[in-house]
Design a protein around this motif. Structure first.
Motif, short mmCIF file in Angstrom:
data_model
loop_
_atom_site.label_atom_id
_atom_site.label_comp_id
_atom_site.label_asym_id
_atom_site.label_seq_id
_atom_site.Cartn_x
_atom_site.Cartn_y
_atom_site.Cartn_z
N LEU A 1 0.84 -1.21 0.00
CA LEU A 1 0.00 0.00 0.00
C LEU A 1 0.87 1.25 0.00
N PHE B 1 2.93 1.64 -3.18
CA PHE B 1 2.08 2.10 -4.27
C PHE B 1 1.91 3.61 -4.22
N ALA C 1 3.97 -6.25 -6.18
CA ALA C 1 2.80 -7.08 -5.95
C ALA C 1 2.85 -8.39 -6.74
N ILE D 1 2.07 -13.18 -6.28
CA ILE D 1 1.72 -14.32 -7.12
C ILE D 1 2.83 -15.35 -7.09
N LEU E 1 -11.05 -4.70 2.42
CA LEU E 1 -9.96 -5.55 2.89
C LEU E 1 -10.49 -6.80 3.56
N PHE F 1 -11.51 -9.03 1.09
CA PHE F 1 -10.35 -9.69 0.52
C PHE F 1 -9.92 -10.88 1.37
N ARG G 1 -4.60 -16.21 -7.46
CA ARG G 1 -3.65 -15.20 -6.97
C ARG G 1 -3.39 -14.13 -8.03
N ILE G 2 -3.37 -14.56 -9.29
CA ILE G 2 -3.17 -13.57 -10.36
C ILE G 2 -4.32 -12.57 -10.32
N PHE H 1 -3.98 -10.21 -7.40
CA PHE H 1 -3.02 -9.15 -7.69
C PHE H 1 -3.77 -7.91 -8.20
N LEU I 1 -5.83 -6.35 -5.35
CA LEU I 1 -5.00 -5.57 -4.44
C LEU I 1 -4.73 -4.18 -5.01
N LEU I 2 -4.31 -4.15 -6.28
CA LEU I 2 -3.97 -2.86 -6.88
C LEU I 2 -5.21 -1.98 -6.97
N MET J 1 -7.67 -2.00 -4.89
CA MET J 1 -7.88 -1.46 -3.55
C MET J 1 -6.93 -0.29 -3.26
N PHE J 2 -5.68 -0.42 -3.73
CA PHE J 2 -4.73 0.66 -3.47
C PHE J 2 -5.22 1.96 -4.10
N ILE J 3 -5.67 1.86 -5.34
CA ILE J 3 -6.15 3.08 -6.02
C ILE J 3 -7.30 3.68 -5.22
N PHE K 1 -8.06 3.28 -2.08
CA PHE K 1 -7.68 3.83 -0.79
C PHE K 1 -6.97 5.16 -0.93
N TRP K 2 -6.03 5.25 -1.83
CA TRP K 2 -5.29 6.51 -1.92
C TRP K 2 -6.13 7.63 -2.51
N LEU L 1 -11.37 2.22 3.01
CA LEU L 1 -11.75 1.04 2.24
C LEU L 1 -13.14 0.57 2.64
#
Lengths: 526, 645, 100
Positions: free
Chosen positions: A402, A405, A416, A420, B140, B143, B178-179, B182, B185-186, B188-190, B192-193, B198
């Motif tokens: 986080l 990023f 990230a 994987i 989260l 997630f 998991r792919i 990935f 996750l990204l 969520m980052f967008i 959150f920032w 969240l």
């Protein structure tokens, strides 16, 4: 009341006591070593209880002049970061001693004496606030570890031990030079000689020497972390070291590097830190991906775990150098997590090594059938290592990603992918070891783990879930310390940026003036 | 009542802990009792809370329970907190309800397995994770459930881990998921920032202010979340794990790979409907991927001979429908299809399980046939489910599928091409499902003698859940009947406070109210019904009346058939383009970069210093007189220097 | 009174003989005696200057050197005997233990 001195020296005193026990009484030696480790652990719990979780700055400090003519002080103190690492150290020491109960048969006394001296050194590093003292403890750790690998290690132990010592020594010598430079620099700045970290931190250093000093310290620490491309000693050392050595090496010694960054290199050289952020962050991202890819193709479980350490420590480094509260706190937690998870992985590998005397993945298969309890523990630890939510690994990794990023989108994106890849190499290894049919007849008669081994693993599994579900106690304690480090760096950087802005403005003004002059000249000529 | 909300996920967790920690120590009846009762209680509690929620006025239908702070660092703060609103209420009812039936079914199905306890422990853990996923009040925690169900899926697919194919399939499922994670996750980052939180409520409230509608950031966030959804819900390009997941026990396929887990992606998109409404480009991608997956998977389903694989591809295809609905901003329709699909697809899998159970674990439909008379209950229930999935009017699947098709056609985000793909897929679905029915239950008995002698109808514990699900498959659709029937769509109304395609719904309401021209909707509905009936007759012709015509047909189109039977070679393609380069690249990194370059440099330095020493060592000849001579010479030189220098 | 340069001359000759002895002899005992000769040449210089300048420092030094030389003779001869027992020779060229 001075709590830290007894904590540091208890294992050392224990080592001296142990030296008087006759070598043949191996059971007594093990017992004494275990009791001393437990005493140390209890002392660390006292320290934990004494620690004020809201207090900023160093706590439980001791500051006594030691070598007055050189300005060397016996200066100890801890903040939340060191507190957690100390408790981790004492816990792992107990488990490492327990894990060596059966596997060490030759030179028992020397082994446990080395372990205890090592513990003193590690706790000392985390407590020292005087660079001289820090350096002493730093080197004290090296010698017992050299013996642990070189005497009780695998077939290529001598090569591995020498490689380990040479790498680390190379770094620490650079650090020594940098420490001495700081020492003399401070004299010309304040007129007194001191090695005191907190005082040295207040000294402004010109940008150019700051860069060199940072590089010297950073090299010492990066080798210890180990950051790509200084990592090649790690797989050799891990594969050759005995289980206890691997546990301590991965669990605590690697943290010395990252601890050094956050305690010394970053706050002492904030400008240089800012300059080097991109380089170190890129190296960390490379470490994350590279470590994961390389561990995917390892044939030996221990070297697989060793390369996964490179990847995980890359996460920690990335978190530290993202330089925001979220990521740095995540990195600190991840230091603890890595100690727990990787320590547990090495313990588990040690357990099957004791039974089969091999660590080659291809030799195993179908352990789920013959060792179900072992497989369950292995599963939990593996999941924590790949960062499944509600295990400890997730909390740290998520915050690091986080924060990274935010610092730079691409760091976050590339790092990230490590998530994987971690699943790939861990699951593949687990599948080949635990799943499938028992193909190798030697695996059929394997016994499941016994009570001693379960007692070793249970505390780690409890910690895995505790930190994963309720990490607040850890965050509370590291928060003030991290905030302080970041604030210190930010302030200094801010001041520098302001200065630059002023410079630019004067420059612009000067240029402007020059321009107008030219204009008037032109006007005149016209 | 609402303070008991957290017990809904907690009960299955307790079941997991009891069965997991006392593994191998409890007798089988206790194990199954613990597992079923924990989920059953959870279902009862869900019902009670559902009625409590219903008693509230529509705008206030929301029960939130914050347990404790999970992660707090810097500006980041996330709680362990549960949110019950109309959307999650539907989901928990489906999860606990269908879940409970499948638990009961499993007590019969897994009766002879020696890892009975482990199986139920995993199943309970799955229920816990799935409930966490749907009840989470923030991304989260969602997630957490998201990865948790992935883990359970991994464990349950690889349940018979001594089989290489099973553990391979489990690993594949986890890694492919998991792919997707990935991307999640990204995303969520967008979020959150950009928003600073969240939590769903905060995000949905703040998003319009914090994001530029239709801007790059929101589109990126939505697409990244959708990557997560494609992983979990098996959409192109990450669908490859689901067919392989059939290696797991059949009730697991029913629960995880049909009814609940795989629909998590649809739920997540419906949950983030506010965000998706702001990103029309992302919606379009969702719709296209959904429609393409629906069609693509259905074509593969035509040529599969393994009974579970047909159902697996059918699941992928139906999930495509749900995404198509979400993509045209008909989130309610998507969730509606999710629910009806949970009923009939769980039923199909359980019935298939009953068939496999009877056939001594054989799954190849070419070795079946004529089972109708041996397995009457299984046959009846499976037929009902097949009619439902095919979209025969009056059964649940008809209502939900028809609504999706109509929305795909009429919605402002829709397009007639999307409708056409969905329409053709409906025909294909009816065809391959009836192919399955005819090959399994009708025609000649193709099994060997030994198997035939063992065929028996399943025990009560298995047939009762089948019948319960059959009832649900029939009536499940009536809560969401289309407006043109002149009735209220209760389902859409219920979900309205949470998932809304703003504007769109109002328009359709207005249409219905004004009694506007509904002939188009009627016409499309009739067309799809006719197509389905034709498809059923074609299937009957090929696989029941004239099986030899099917073989002749297959021979004529052998190229096509090989392509379909081999699933378009997608696995092979991924193997060649992704897996192998990564493994080879890693070997290169290890053997060359690590060993040769980095270690080579360091060892090279060591070798150089050793070589220098090799030369210098000859100075130390060991002859004392040589040393003395050199010494005296040195003294003379020094003295001479001091005197004359 | 004997002039100081006579003492120095003598010391130089003694030192030269000693150095020559160390360099050319192969006999360890002879070498050892030659070393003693050099040592005493240095002592002679110290005494001579001490007398000529009328300060006692030189005497003090000589006493110190004599004491050390005595100890050194004891240790040195003991070592030679030990090596002799090992190698059965007093030829210095055979004592090549310091070789790499």
């Amino acid at each position: 009341m001075d709590w830290l001195t007894p904590l540091i020296f208890a294992p050392l005193v224990g080592a001296i006591i142990l030296a008087f026990v006759p070598s043949k009484q191996t059971e007594t030696i093990k017992g004494v070593a275990l009791i001393i480790a437990i005493i140390t652990f209890i002392l660390s719990l006292f320290v934990y209880a004494q620690f004020d979780k809201l207090g900023a700055g160093m706590q439980l400090t001791v500051n006594v002049p030691w070598i007055t003519s050189l300005g060397i002080h016996y200066h100890l103190g801890i903040d939340g970061i060191s507190l957690l690492l100390i408790v981790l150290t004492t816990v792992l020491t107990i488990l490492a001693i327990l894990s060596s109960w059966r596997s060490i048969t030759e030179g028992v006394k020397g082994f446990f004496v080395s372990m205890l001296i090592l513990t003193s050194g590690m706790i000392g590093v985390f407590c020292a606030l005087d660079l001289f003292l820090f350096y002493i403890f730093w080197e004290v750790m090296l010698i017992p570890m050299y013996f642990l690998i070189g005497i009780w290690g695998g077939p290529r132990r001598v090569y591995a031990a020498i490689k380990f010592v040479l790498f680390t020594m190379f770094g620490s010598l650079l650090m020594l030079v940098a420490i001495l430079y700081l020492y003399f620099q401070y004299h010309s700045f304040a007129g007194v000689y001191t090695f005191d970290m907190l005082k040295l931190m207040q000294m402004p250093i010109a940008i150019n020497p700051q860069h060199w000093l940072f590089v010297a310290f950073a090299l010492a620490f990066a080798i210890k972390v180990p950051l790509w491309p200084f990592h090649t000693w790690l797989p050799d050392a891990h594969v050759q070291a005995p289980t206890a050595g691997s546990v301590i090496l991965a669990g605590v010694l690697l943290k010395m590097g990252t601890y050094g960054f956050i305690r010394i290199a970053m706050p002492m050289f904030p400008d240089a830190t800012a300059t080097f952020v991109p380089y170190i962050a890129i190296l960390s991202v490379i470490a994350i991906i590279y470590g994961a890819l390389v561990s995917m193709v390892q044939k030996d479980i221990k070297s697989l775990v060793a390369f996964s350490s490179v990847s995980h420590m890359g996460f920690v480094m990335l978190g530290l150098f993202a330089l925001n509260q979220e990521a740095v706190q995540g990195a600190v937690i991840q230091m603890i997590n890595h100690g727990i998870s990787t320590g547990a992985l090495f313990l588990l590998v040690g357990m099957i090594y004791e039974r089969r005397h091999t660590r080659l993945i291809a030799e195993f298969g179908g352990l789920g059938k013959v060792m179900p309890v072992f497989s369950a523990f292995f599963m939990i630890v593996m999941l924590s290592s790949i960062g499944l939510p509600f295990t400890n690994g997730f909390v740290g990794e998520f915050l690091i990603l986080l924060g990274a990023f935010k610092a730079n989108v691409w760091y976050g994106v590339f790092a990230a992918t490590g998530v994987i890849l971690a699943a790939c190499y861990m699951l593949w290894m687990y599948q080949r070891v635990v799943f499938g049919k028992v193909t190798n007849p030697e695996n059929e008669k394997l016994t499941d783990i016994n009570w001693r081994e379960r007692i070793i693993l249970i505390p780690l599994v409890v910690l895995i879930f505790f930190i994963g579900i309720y990490p607040t106690p850890l965050f509370e304690r590291t928060e003030p310390a991290v905030r302080q480090v970041i604030a210190h760096i930010e302030q200094t950087r801010q001041a520098k940026q302001d200065l630059e802005r002023i410079d630019e403005r004067t420059l612009a003004l000067r240029e402007g003036a020059g321009l107008s002059q030219k204009v008037t000249e032109k006007g005149v000529t016209r | 009542m609402s303070e008991y909300l957290f017990w809904i996920p907690l009960l299955p967790l307790l079941g997991f802990l009891i069965n997991g920690l006392l593994l191998g120590k409890l007798p089988r009846p206790v194990v199954s009792a613990v597992a079923c009762v924990s989920v059953g209680l959870s279902f009862v509690l869900s019902l009670l809370l559902f009625f409590e929620l219903r008693s509230l006025p529509p705008a206030a239908r929301e029960i939130e329970q914050v347990l404790f702070t999970w992660i707090a660092a810097g500006s980041f703060h996330v709680d362990i907190a549960f949110l019950l609103d109309p959307l999650s209420a539907v989901m928990i009812l489906v999860v606990t309800g269908v879940g409970f039936l499948i638990h009961v079914y499993s007590t019969g199905y897994m009766h002879h397995d020696k890892d009975f306890g482990r199986y139920f422990a995993y199943l309970n853990l799955f229920t816990f994770s799935m409930l966490t996923l749907v009840l989470a009040n923030n991304f989260l925690l969602m997630f957490v459930g998201w990865e948790g169900v992935g883990l359970c899926s991994y464990l349950l697919i690889g349940f018979w881990f001594h089989k290489k194919s099973a553990s391979d399939a489990g690993k594949k499922a986890f890694i492919v998921n998991r792919i997707g994670d990935f991307g999640f996750l990204l995303g969520m980052f967008i979020i959150f920032w950009q928003v600073g939180s969240l939590e769903f409520k905060t995000v949905m409230e703040q998003a319009p202010a914090m994001f530029v509608a239709g801007g790059g950031l929101i589109t990126a966030a939505c697409l990244l979340l959708f990557v997560g959804a494609t992983g979990k819900s098996a959409q192109i390009p990450l669908y490859v794990w689901l067919p392989d997941a059939m290696e797991g026990p059949t009730p697991v396929s029913a629960l995880i790979h049909a009814a609940t887990m795989v629909t998590a992606g649809v739920y997540m998109i419906a949950r983030s409907s506010v965000l998706y409404m702001m990103a029309p480009d992302a919606l379009m991608v969702v719709a296209i991927i959904g429609a393409a997956t629906a069609f693509f998977a259905a074509t593969i389903g035509l040529a599969q001979n393994d009974i579970k694989r047909v159902l697996a591809y059918s699941t992928v295809s139906q999930l495509g429908y749900m995404f198509l609905a979400c993509g045209v901003a008909a989130f309610g329709a998507g969730i509606f299809h999710l629910m009806t699909h949970a009923f009939f697809k769980a039923l199909l899998f359980l019935a298939a399980g009953s068939v496999i159970h009877a056939m001594s674990e054989k799954q190849d439909m070419r070795e079946m046939g004529g089972l109708k008379k041996y397995l009457p209950i299984t046959y009846m229930t499976m037929l009902i489910a097949t009619l439902a999935i095919a979209g025969i009017p009056g059964l649940s699947g008809f209502f939900s599928k028809d609504e999706i098709l109509w929305k795909a056609f009429s919605s402002q985000h829709g397009h007639w091409l999307l409708w056409l793909v969905g329409f053709i897929t409906a025909g294909l679905t009816a065809f391959y499902m009836f192919r399955l029915i005819y090959m399994t239950f009708h025609g000649k008995e193709r099994m060997d003698e030994h198997t035939r002698s063992h065929i028996h109808e399943s025990p009560r514990s298995m047939t009762v859940p089948l019948m319960a699900l059959a009832v649900l498959s029939v009536i499940g659709g009536y809560i969401g009947m289309p407006h043109i029937f002149g009735v209220t769509n209760y389902f859409e109304e219920w979900l309205a406070p949470v998932v809304h395609g703003p504007g769109h719904q109002a328009a359709s309401h207005a249409l219905a109210a004004a009694g506007a021209d509904t002939s188009m909707e009627w016409a499309l509905m009739a067309a799809s019904v006719i197509l389905v009936i034709i498809a059923i007759f074609v299937a009957r012709h090929f696989y029941n009346k004239k099986p030899e015509a099917a073989t002749a047909m297959a021979e004529k189109m052998s190229g096509m058939k090989t392509l379909l039977a081999n699933k378009y070679y997608v696995d092979e393609f991924y193997g060649a383009t992704v897996v192998r380069p990564i493994v080879n690249g890693s070997l290169f990194l290890w053997k060359f970069v690590d060993v040769v370059i980095i270690d080579g440099t360091i060892n090279g330095l060591a070798v150089i210093s050793r070589d220098i020493s090799e030369v210098l060592r000859y100075v130390q000849g060991g002859k004392v007189r040589n040393y003395a001579t050199v010494f005296v010479a040195g003294v003379i030189v020094l003295v001479a220097y001091f005197i004359f220098g | 009174m004997v002039p100081i340069h006579a003492y120095l001359m003598l010391a130089m000759i003694l030192f030269g003989i000693g150095a020559f002895g160390v360099l050319v002899s192969r006999n360890v005992i002879v070498m050892f005696m030659s070393v003693e000769l050099m040592l005493n040449a240095a002592n002679l210089v110290l005494i001579a200057f001490s007398r000529a300048l009328g300060v006692v420092d030189g005497h003090v030094f000589v006493f110190l050197v004599l004491a050390v030389a005595a100890a050194e003779a004891a240790v040195g001869l003991a070592m030679i005997i030990t090596i002799y027992r090992n190698r059965e020779t007093i030829n210095i060229d055979r004592y090549n233990l310091l070789k790499w």
